[in-house]
Write a protein that holds these residues in place. Sequence first.
Motif, short mmCIF file in Angstrom:
data_model
loop_
_atom_site.label_atom_id
_atom_site.label_comp_id
_atom_site.label_asym_id
_atom_site.label_seq_id
_atom_site.Cartn_x
_atom_site.Cartn_y
_atom_site.Cartn_z
N PHE A 17 0.75 -1.27 0.18
CA PHE A 17 -0.03 -0.11 -0.11
C PHE A 17 0.97 1.22 -0.13
CE2 PHE A 17 1.04 -0.02 4.56
CZ PHE A 17 0.80 0.93 4.90
N LEU A 18 0.41 2.34 -0.40
CA LEU A 18 1.15 3.60 -0.53
C LEU A 18 0.29 4.83 -0.09
CD1 LEU A 18 3.77 4.62 -3.03
CD2 LEU A 18 2.71 6.20 -1.33
N HIS A 19 0.38 5.53 0.96
CA HIS A 19 -0.48 6.66 1.39
C HIS A 19 0.18 7.57 1.55
CE1 HIS A 19 -3.69 3.63 3.51
NE2 HIS A 19 -3.48 3.47 2.33
N VAL A 20 -0.11 8.54 0.99
CA VAL A 20 0.45 10.15 1.17
C VAL A 20 -0.16 11.14 2.24
CG1 VAL A 20 1.05 12.06 -0.17
CG2 VAL A 20 1.21 10.10 -1.50
N ALA A 34 3.97 -0.15 2.86
CA ALA A 34 4.66 -1.43 3.23
C ALA A 34 5.38 -1.78 1.94
CB ALA A 34 3.50 -2.53 3.40
N PHE A 35 6.70 -2.08 2.25
CA PHE A 35 7.74 -2.50 1.04
C PHE A 35 7.60 -4.14 0.93
CE2 PHE A 35 9.49 1.83 1.38
CZ PHE A 35 9.53 2.38 -0.03
N GLN A 36 7.79 -4.67 -0.01
CA GLN A 36 7.71 -6.14 -0.11
C GLN A 36 8.90 -6.46 -1.44
OE1 GLN A 36 5.65 -9.04 1.06
NE2 GLN A 36 7.77 -9.97 0.12
N LEU A 37 9.95 -7.19 -0.87
CA LEU A 37 10.68 -7.67 -1.68
C LEU A 37 10.17 -8.93 -2.54
CD1 LEU A 37 13.91 -7.63 0.72
CD2 LEU A 37 13.86 -6.27 -1.53
N ILE A 38 10.66 -8.84 -3.89
CA ILE A 38 10.21 -9.83 -4.81
C ILE A 38 11.44 -10.62 -5.44
CG2 ILE A 38 7.73 -9.28 -5.11
CD1 ILE A 38 8.57 -8.31 -7.63
N ASP A 39 11.38 -11.91 -6.04
CA ASP A 39 12.69 -12.37 -6.65
C ASP A 39 13.00 -12.16 -8.10
OD1 ASP A 39 10.70 -13.98 -7.69
OD2 ASP A 39 11.33 -15.98 -7.06
N ASP A 208 -5.99 -11.23 1.71
CA ASP A 208 -7.58 -11.13 1.66
C ASP A 208 -8.02 -9.74 2.05
OD1 ASP A 208 -7.84 -13.98 0.54
OD2 ASP A 208 -7.52 -14.64 2.43
N SER A 209 -7.37 -9.07 2.98
CA SER A 209 -7.54 -8.09 3.66
C SER A 209 -7.95 -6.79 2.77
CB SER A 209 -6.83 -7.60 4.72
OG SER A 209 -5.59 -7.07 4.26
N GLY A 210 -7.12 -6.55 1.80
CA GLY A 210 -7.30 -5.43 0.81
C GLY A 210 -6.90 -4.26 1.59
N PHE A 211 -5.75 -4.34 2.18
CA PHE A 211 -5.82 -3.09 3.18
C PHE A 211 -5.11 -2.01 2.54
CE2 PHE A 211 -2.80 -0.55 5.65
CZ PHE A 211 -3.39 -0.33 6.69
N GLY A 212 -5.69 -0.76 2.64
CA GLY A 212 -5.12 0.72 1.99
C GLY A 212 -5.38 0.51 0.66
N ARG A 213 -4.58 1.43 -0.05
CA ARG A 213 -4.55 1.72 -1.43
C ARG A 213 -3.10 2.37 -1.85
NH1 ARG A 213 -7.04 5.03 1.66
NH2 ARG A 213 -6.30 7.30 1.78
N ASN A 214 -2.94 2.61 -3.01
CA ASN A 214 -2.04 3.40 -3.53
C ASN A 214 -2.60 4.71 -3.83
OD1 ASN A 214 0.17 4.75 -4.86
ND2 ASN A 214 0.62 2.73 -5.99
#
Length: 289
Positions: A17-20, A34-39, A208-214
């Motif tokens: 998610f990314l909130h200003v 929330a920053f998520q690393l991917i491979d 499943d939560s769908g938390f937040g937005r960008n």
Amino acid sequence: MSASMLACPAPAKLNLFLHVTGRRADGYHLLQSAFQLIDRCDTLDFRVRDDGQILRTNDVTGVPAETDLVIRAARLLREAAGRPELGADISVNKNLPMGGGLGGGSSDAATTFLVLNHLWQTGMSRSRLMELGLQLGADIPFFLFGRNAFAEGVGETLSPLETANCWFVVIEPGVFVPTSIIFSSNQLTRDSKVVRITDFPDATNQIDSGFGRNDLEMVATRHFPEIAEAVKWLSKFGNARMTGSGACVFCAFKQEDEADEVLKQMPSRWKSWKAKAMQEHPLAHLTSA
């Protein structure tokens, strides 16, 4: 001095998610994410030189060597170490799209800090490298942090975050999004409610939560209808959203075969791929806290 490290990974990130939440007096925007690393990674090759030259040994389309964050990171590290004789040949093998919101350039710079700190034996701590990285870009400290994170400030205030062990489908809509267009827009939301790290769902419920937005997505989709189309299509399968300031769009899946099924249905006009969530940066072991 003769040493090298080849095929060093520079992983992508997703913003779950990314909130200003505001704007500082100096114009920088205050964020929560929330920053998520991917491979999915770029890779870099490093060979140490002892003649003080820092050279990029290959061409990167659209990125002159002199302005490349990789070269700037190497020079900044050398300057901070006070070792003008240190040098390196660096090859940058791009796999991540530029202007995609995946942090590719920042990740390349972070890998440069980590690997050359190790090869040059400068002995700088992770926290010191993060201070240097922030001078070049707000996303670089995250890639040096070493693991997934809850981010605040301009993105430099980081707390460890456990995320779901899942798979992502990522669409590259085929457009380049200049960050300046997004952050200068009058349409950008700049007053999202501040949340706490404890508000973010635990790893078992994140998908499943769908938390937040960008908050940047609304502006980006108005400027670039290709992004809006990708979000709309991928939303048929789950909680799809744009990462960073765009242009890439992603959706999380609990199982790899679910991601594979979505990729089979993907319209041919888009480049798309799957990536696995990572909990730690693959080069985190190269430096101490």
